[in-house]
Scaffold this motif. Structure first.
Motif, short mmCIF file in Angstrom:
data_model
loop_
_atom_site.label_atom_id
_atom_site.label_comp_id
_atom_site.label_asym_id
_atom_site.label_seq_id
_atom_site.Cartn_x
_atom_site.Cartn_y
_atom_site.Cartn_z
N GLU A 55 -2.62 -4.50 -0.34
CA GLU A 55 -2.60 -3.20 -1.03
C GLU A 55 -4.02 -2.65 -1.21
O GLU A 55 -4.26 -1.46 -0.99
N ASN A 66 -5.47 -1.44 2.10
CA ASN A 66 -4.93 -0.13 2.44
C ASN A 66 -5.65 0.98 1.67
O ASN A 66 -5.90 2.07 2.20
N THR A 101 -7.16 -0.13 8.19
CA THR A 101 -5.86 -0.14 8.83
C THR A 101 -5.55 -1.54 9.36
O THR A 101 -6.43 -2.39 9.52
#
Length: 361
Positions: free
Chosen positions: A7, A10, A15
């Motif tokens: 998380e 991101n 990516t």
């Protein structure tokens, strides 16, 4: 752990494609460090609890021989845990615990090829193609449960440890003077029989693309002896999110991956005390690696009349014991130090005898 890290990656615009080939830099991102902190805090506490068990054992060993030093250490304790994690108090052979890498000949020790043959796969890095996540890994590993089928790999591993790794470690110990740190032994001037206790069969880690992570931990908190030195031998390329991440010294928390492009490179590190972990494998290849432990002590016949010495860097028998000491988990190599050889005739470097390997010379 893996969800918290994914998380956060991101959020900072890393990516999945970028994460496939690039190592995760935990040291330059405060948000990543914050995401890790709850898991690191648990690992720190577990490590300190394991260290306290070490100190309790040392107290029992030291009290008959060094009562004043033992009481002084107890009196100077200013917190629940007596020594900073960076302290080498009670740590066997601290000079051998720096992280290092070493090369080995993949033709002399074809660990990757023999393991692939044992498992019935052509390429370890691509074994997920025929054995995807939906298939039980237990079936893939089943040949290793059969003594006959795993014999060739076991022999290759045993030869690798006794002919490559232990001689390298023995050289390091000699160069650091590890065997000559007990003043009682030095006063007697006796030859020594040194035991290298090693994991008889390695832990084989197979991490396919998409497989989960391992939370931060140290081996000591999982029941291993503080006397153990850890070895990590990748049998495939390791990079990005399929690598093992560790700190270089206990408490430093300078997380970095153990990276290699191909078999032939091994790592020696203080896994007993250094926190380490895996991430979710988001690369396109399977990571296959071997992990095992080695500890160094004196043979009982060499230390029966030698008193305990707080400066002795070898692992005392009391600290050597761990939850894996039974059930043939460990094997041993015996090396004679200070003995005058009876002859210089050529012969085998090591011979198997009643479950123990004896090194000549």
């Amino acid at each position: 752990f893996e969800h918290a890290i994914a998380e956060e990656l991101n959020k900072i615009s890393r990516t999945v494609e970028q994460r496939k080939n690039c190592s995760v830099d935990f040291n330059s991102s405060s948000s990543l460090r914050n995401a890790m902190e709850p898991f690191i805090a648990v690992a720190r506490l577990q490590r300190e609890e394991a260290r306290q068990c070490v100190f309790d054992t040392l107290d029992k060993v030291m009290m008959p021989h060094e009562p004043q030093e033992c009481e002084s250490r107890r009196a100077s304790t200013s917190s629940e845990f007596p020594c900073h994690i960076g302290s080498t108090f009670g740590v066997p052979y601290p000079a051998l615990r720096s992280e290092s890498s070493f090369l080995y000949d993949v033709d002399s020790f074809p660990l990757d090829r023999v393991l692939a043959e044992t498992l019935g796969v052509g390429d370890l890095s691509k074994l997920h193609i025929d054995n995807p996540l939906i298939k039980d890994k237990g079936k893939l590993m089943a040949p290793l449960q059969n003594r006959g089928k795993r014999r060739k790999f076991h022999q290759c591993f045993d030869s690798f440890v006794t002919s490559q790794v232990i001689p390298l470690l023995h050289f390091q110990a000699l160069s650091k003077g590890v065997f000559y740190t007990n003043r009682h032994q030095l006063q007697k001037g006796k030859p020594q029989s040194i035991i290298y206790r090693y994991q008889a069969f390695p832990t084989i880690n197979i991490v396919r693309p998409g497989e989960c992570s391992t939370d931060p931990h140290c081996d000591m908190a999982q029941g291993h002896s503080i006397g153990n030195i850890s070895y990590h031998i990748p049998l495939t390329a390791t990079f990005g999110t399929n690598a093992v991440y560790t700190e270089s010294q206990p408490g430093r928390e300078d997380w970095h991956p153990l990276v290699t492009k191909s078999p032939g490179l091994g790592f020696q590190f203080d896994g007993a005390r250094c926190l380490h972990f895996n991430l979710k494998n988001e690369t396109d290849i399977t990571r296959v690696s071997l992990n095992f432990q080695i500890a160094i002590t004196r043979a009982p016949e060499s230390c029966g009349d030698i008193d305990y010495d707080t400066d002795d860097q070898l692992c005392c028998p009391e600290l050597l014991k761990d939850k894996f000491s039974q059930d043939n988990f460990y094997d041993e190599v015996v090396v004679n130090v200070g003995h005058v050889p009876k002859s210089f005739l050529p012969g085998p470097v090591a011979t198997k005898r009643k479950g123990r390997i004896s090194v000549v010379g």
